[in-house]
Design an enzyme around this catalytic site. Sequence first.
Site, mmCIF file in Angstrom:
data_model
loop_
_atom_site.group_PDB
_atom_site.id
_atom_site.type_symbol
_atom_site.label_atom_id
_atom_site.label_comp_id
_atom_site.label_asym_id
_atom_site.label_seq_id
_atom_site.Cartn_x
_atom_site.Cartn_y
_atom_site.Cartn_z
ATOM 1 N N HIS A 108 31.050 -38.030 15.538
ATOM 2 C CA HIS A 108 31.826 -36.977 16.206
ATOM 3 C C HIS A 108 32.360 -37.520 17.530
ATOM 4 C CE1 HIS A 108 33.098 -32.932 17.164
ATOM 5 N NE2 HIS A 108 32.598 -33.115 18.369
ATOM 6 N N GLU A 141 22.854 -28.170 8.389
ATOM 7 C CA GLU A 141 23.812 -27.153 7.930
ATOM 8 C C GLU A 141 24.716 -26.634 9.029
ATOM 9 O OE1 GLU A 141 21.834 -23.890 5.796
ATOM 10 O OE2 GLU A 141 20.219 -25.370 5.615
HETATM 11 C C1 GAR Z 1 37.264 -39.449 14.113
HETATM 12 O O1 GAR Z 1 37.646 -39.416 15.461
HETATM 13 C C2 GAR Z 1 35.966 -38.701 13.904
HETATM 14 O O2 GAR Z 1 35.065 -38.849 14.962
HETATM 15 C C3 GAR Z 1 36.449 -37.275 13.822
HETATM 16 O O3 GAR Z 1 37.615 -37.342 13.051
HETATM 17 C C4 GAR Z 1 38.236 -38.620 13.258
HETATM 18 C C5 GAR Z 1 38.448 -39.251 11.907
HETATM 19 O O4 GAR Z 1 39.185 -40.442 12.020
HETATM 20 N N1 GAR Z 1 35.455 -36.420 13.224
HETATM 21 C C6 GAR Z 1 35.220 -35.174 13.627
HETATM 22 O O5 GAR Z 1 35.838 -34.617 14.506
HETATM 23 C C7 GAR Z 1 34.066 -34.482 12.905
HETATM 24 N N2 GAR Z 1 33.652 -33.287 13.579
HETATM 25 P P1 GAR Z 1 39.167 -41.509 10.848
HETATM 26 O O6 GAR Z 1 39.542 -40.744 9.573
HETATM 27 O O7 GAR Z 1 40.208 -42.501 11.236
HETATM 28 O O8 GAR Z 1 37.782 -42.090 10.770
#
Ligand code: GAR
Length: 201
Positions: A108, A141
Site C-alpha cells: 500500500h 478482511e
Molecule cells: C501501487 O502503488 C500499489 O501500492 C497500489 O496500487 C498501485 C499499483 O501499481 N495499491 C493500493 O493502493 C492498494 N490499496 P502497480 O499495478 O504498478 O503495481
Amino acid sequence: MKIGILISGRGSNMTAIVDAVQNGKISGAEVVVVISDKSNAQGLEKAKMRGIETVVIPKNKRSREEHDAEIVSELKRRNVEIVCLAGYMRLLSGDFVSVFPNKIINIHPSLLPSFPGLDAQKQAFEYGVKITGCTVHFVDEDLDHGAIILQRSVEVLNEDTAEILSAKILEQEHTLYIEALQKIVMQKYEIVGRRVIFREN
Ligand code: GAR
C-alpha cells in the site's frame, strides 16, 4: 514456495516480484500464476512476456464471495502457498482470507495506518504530511489493515506534486516488496499479536 499474484492494472509491482524471483533475488520461490479481475489490465501482457501463466477472472454480477471462490480455486489448483496482491483493487472476503491465513500479502502506498483506501499518495500529499511512504502487510478482511511486515518512508519535498510523490513512492515499493517477500519465503518470522518479528537465523 509457489506464489500467485493478483493484479488489477499496470502491474509494476508484479513485474518487480517476477523479475526478482526469475533472477534469483528471491530464492526458493516460483511465480506460478498472475490473476487479474480486469481483462484490460496492462500487467497481463507483462506477465506473459515473462513466461508466466495469466488468468482473467472478472467479477461480473457475482457476489464478492462467488468471485473470490473462483480465484481461490484457481490458486489451489496450482498449489499456491503465498498470494501477493499487487495493485489488486478489491477487498478480499473472509472466506478467501481464511483459506490462506497469514499467507496473503499486500503493498500500500502510504505509511499505514495513515491513509488507507484509494489514492493514498494524493491523500497524504493533500493532507500536507512531510513524510509518507509505503507498507507491505499481511491481508485480513479489513481494508489495508493486517499486520505490518515492512515499511519505508519517503520525504515530501516543497517542489513535489502528487504525481512526483507517487513516482518516488512507487520506486520504493518495488524494492520493499522484494525485501518483504525474501523474509516471508525464508519463514524466519513470527507474528505476535499485530507485530511481525523477524529472527536473524
Ligand atoms: C501501487 O502503488 C500499489 O501500492 C497500489 O496500487 C498501485 C499499483 O501499481 N495499491 C493500493 O493502493 C492498494 N490499496 P502497480 O499495478 O504498478 O503495481
